[in-house]
Design an enzyme around this catalytic site. Structure first.
Site, mmCIF file in Angstrom:
data_model
loop_
_atom_site.group_PDB
_atom_site.id
_atom_site.type_symbol
_atom_site.label_atom_id
_atom_site.label_comp_id
_atom_site.label_asym_id
_atom_site.label_seq_id
_atom_site.Cartn_x
_atom_site.Cartn_y
_atom_site.Cartn_z
ATOM 1 N N ARG A 53 0.946 -1.259 0.003
ATOM 2 C CA ARG A 53 -0.148 0.001 0.177
ATOM 3 C C ARG A 53 0.907 1.236 -0.134
ATOM 4 O O ARG A 53 0.396 2.299 -0.817
ATOM 5 C CB ARG A 53 -1.037 0.007 1.145
ATOM 6 C CG ARG A 53 -2.279 1.078 0.876
ATOM 7 C CD ARG A 53 -1.794 2.494 1.638
ATOM 8 N NE ARG A 53 -1.108 2.186 2.983
ATOM 9 C CZ ARG A 53 0.004 2.712 3.557
ATOM 10 N NH1 ARG A 53 0.453 3.834 2.884
ATOM 11 N NH2 ARG A 53 0.176 2.680 4.607
ATOM 12 N N SER B 86 8.687 15.913 11.873
ATOM 13 C CA SER B 86 7.175 16.440 12.152
ATOM 14 C C SER B 86 7.286 17.976 11.847
ATOM 15 O O SER B 86 6.067 18.342 11.514
ATOM 16 C CB SER B 86 7.169 16.425 13.773
ATOM 17 O OG SER B 86 6.775 14.792 13.903
ATOM 18 N N THR C 267 10.610 6.558 1.060
ATOM 19 C CA THR C 267 10.005 5.258 0.455
ATOM 20 C C THR C 267 10.277 5.296 -0.949
ATOM 21 O O THR C 267 10.036 6.372 -1.558
ATOM 22 C CB THR C 267 8.500 5.351 0.838
ATOM 23 O OG1 THR C 267 8.173 5.371 2.285
ATOM 24 C CG2 THR C 267 7.874 3.723 0.203
ATOM 25 N N LEU D 18 0.156 15.439 1.270
ATOM 26 C CA LEU D 18 0.018 14.429 2.507
ATOM 27 C C LEU D 18 -1.626 14.290 2.735
ATOM 28 O O LEU D 18 -1.708 13.054 3.138
ATOM 29 C CB LEU D 18 0.755 14.935 3.726
ATOM 30 C CG LEU D 18 2.342 15.080 3.691
ATOM 31 C CD1 LEU D 18 2.815 15.643 4.647
ATOM 32 C CD2 LEU D 18 2.907 13.670 3.583
ATOM 33 N N ARG E 2 -2.697 10.487 3.312
ATOM 34 C CA ARG E 2 -3.170 10.109 4.687
ATOM 35 C C ARG E 2 -4.471 9.455 4.434
ATOM 36 O O ARG E 2 -5.114 8.620 5.273
ATOM 37 C CB ARG E 2 -3.182 11.409 5.628
ATOM 38 C CG ARG E 2 -1.605 11.884 5.990
ATOM 39 C CD ARG E 2 -1.868 13.342 6.620
ATOM 40 N NE ARG E 2 -0.461 13.721 7.142
ATOM 41 C CZ ARG E 2 -0.122 14.998 7.393
ATOM 42 N NH1 ARG E 2 -1.329 15.703 7.475
ATOM 43 N NH2 ARG E 2 1.139 15.267 7.906
ATOM 44 N N GLU F 65 3.551 10.055 7.746
ATOM 45 C CA GLU F 65 2.365 10.843 7.052
ATOM 46 C C GLU F 65 2.033 11.703 8.178
ATOM 47 O O GLU F 65 0.661 11.743 8.553
ATOM 48 C CB GLU F 65 1.429 9.740 6.639
ATOM 49 C CG GLU F 65 1.970 9.100 5.599
ATOM 50 C CD GLU F 65 1.741 9.823 4.201
ATOM 51 O OE1 GLU F 65 1.475 11.014 3.968
ATOM 52 O OE2 GLU F 65 1.954 9.034 3.045
#
Ligand code: TGC
Ligand code: FAD
Length: 388
Positions: A94, A142, A168, A243, A247, A367
């Site tokens: 995924r 973050s 990734t 994002l 998300r 994420e």
């Protein structure tokens, strides 16, 4: 046909169109045929099953909710269902789909020039080219607004310097969407494989998402042609907009991993005999299974409603934060409880449990960490930001 029927206690299927259900079932069968038989081996060996990239393209999983340029143009609920089924197989599969579609194709589609779209989107949709998304840095996770990666305008081109981490697909990628500061403002750049001064070494030693490639991106005086900047966005809202899409997919995807864990725990409980009875006959075990079903059902309602709002254009990014944090949180808890129900067998690769549990530890963090989403909701409620 798939041996996995999914859980639909509140008849969410009644709320899906025939097309949505057909595509969901097709993906479910594809995962059963192509992912389930090979994933444990890849996970144990720490490799991504590269041969699936093209197949995912052919099946229409990549950029599924984007239109034009060879993209499938499906609605967002269908995209969510695809993510759910893929993550039932493995979070790494995924992840591949999320990064390619939501974090690479989406910014090119939404912020790119016509030339950039024509050059990259058809190949990325087909799985013939692979992309990655470089936002996180070693010292800025973050808080991406503090990023140190810099582009300098040299008149005829840009020069890029800096480093990204935890990326990734980085080592596999033909194109990296890289966020860097240009004159103090965050901009997106398309950095192509082979550009001089650009390297993407793979990170090793992971105990989570082992069937997914995670990399550093290093830029040392990389010359970026002027036409490789994304012209359509400036500032942090560029990467954050991507994002939001990714998300959203994770909010659905986590439910796939959770359902896999409940399915395995339920089957195991019915067949495992202790004290001369199946452990499914003990109230404490049933309590655990019922709790998993309860949380999955609530998560499904969240995801479905979120998807319908995304399709209607009424979804906000705070709503996505709530669904991502809730569904990943419950999936991780479900994986841990499912491991308990399996006893010692729960740690074996014969069952998907430990793999899902370990994967979900990353999904909880990437994420936007669980607590970053807490703070997003806190800011929405109070009007006060508590990040700093
Ligand atoms: P803030 O002031 O809140 O926002 C700046 C601008 O962005 C807008 N905005 C958003 N837009 C779209 N979607 C969102 N989710 C948005 N959140 C904010 C906002 O309206 C504003 O726009 P404008 O027009 O006023 O400029 O920014 P902040 O600096 O306070 O940061 C907020 C915070 C902490 C929530 C943000 O930095 C954040 O989300 N941090 C977490 C970082 C993160 O999620 N990194 C993920 C890296 S990629 C990844 O993990 C991929 S894993 C891939 C896989 O394998 O699946
Ligand atoms: P930190 O930001 O250092 O956070 C550490 C802890 O501190 C967390 O618990 C966090 O919640 C807490 N914390 C931080 N700030 C606050 C605060 N203000 N208040 C309260 N608590 C706080 N990034 C990419 O750009 N592209 C990718 O493709 C990508 N893929 C990834 C793949 C994997 C397998 C993993 C694990 C990560 C990936 N990431 C990627 C990075 C990911 O997005 C970051 O790990 C994540 O954003 C968190 O950053 P960090 O790890 O630096 O943690």
């Amino acid at each position: 046909m798939s041996t996995f029927a999914g859980f639909d206690f509140y008849r969410i299927d009644d709320l899906l169109s025939d097309e949505e259900k057909t595509i969901r079932d097709t993906v479910r069968d594809w995962v059963e045929d192509k992912v389930v038989p090979i994933i444990e081996k890849h996970y144990l060996e720490g490799t991504f099953p590269m041969h699936l990239a093209r197949e995912m393209g052919e099946m229409g999983f990549l950029g599924a909710n984007l239109t034009g340029y060879g993209c499938p143009g499906l609605n967002n609920v269908t995209y969510g269902l695809i993510c759910q089924e893929l993550e039932r197989g493995d979070s790494g599969i995924r992840s591949f789909c999320s990064v390619q579609g939501s974090l690479v194709m989406y910014p090119i589609w939404a912020y790119g020039s016509e030339d950039q779209k024509n050059k990259w989107l058809p190949k990325l949709a087909a799985g013939e080219a692979i992309g990655c998304f470089g936002l996180t840095e070693p010292d800025h996770g973050s808080n991406p607004s503090g990023m140190l990666t810099r582009a300098e305008d040299k008149g005829s081109h840009y020069v890029l310097n800096g480093a990204k981490m935890w990326i990734t697909n980085g080592t596999l990628a033909d194109v990296a969407v890289v966020w860097a500061k240009l004159d103090g403002e965050i901009r997106g750049f398309l950095v192509e494989r082979g550009m001089q001064g650009f390297t993407a070494p793979e990170m090793t030693g992971k105990h989570s998402l082992r069937a997914s490639v995670t990399s550093e991106l290093v830029f040392q005086d990389v010359i970026i042609p002027k036409e490789n900047i994304l012209p359509g966005v400036k500032g942090l809202k560029g990467p954050l907009g991507c994002l939001t899409n990714a998300r959203y997919g994770i909010a659905w995807g986590a439910l796939g991993a959770a359902q896999s864990c409940l399915h395995s725990a339920n089957e195991y409980a019915k067949s495992r005999i202790q004290f001369d009875r199946p452990i499914a006959s003990f109230q404490l075990v049933q309590n655990k299974l019922a709790w998993m079903l309860r949380e999955i059902t609530k998560g499904q309602l969240l995801a479905w409603r979120l998807g319908r709002m995304k399709d209607a254009g009424t979804m906000t990014h705070e709503m996505v934060s709530l669904a991502k944090m809730n569904n990943v949180d419950i999936a991780l808890q479900i994986a841990r409880v499912a491991r308990d129900v399996h006893g010692a067998n729960g740690i074996l690769a014969e069952y998907p449990i430990m793999r899902h549990a370990a994967n979900l530890e990353s999904v909880y963090t990437y994420e936007g960490t669980h607590d970053i989403h807490n703070l997003v909701l806190g800011r929405w409620l109070t009007g006060v930001q508590a990040f700093t």
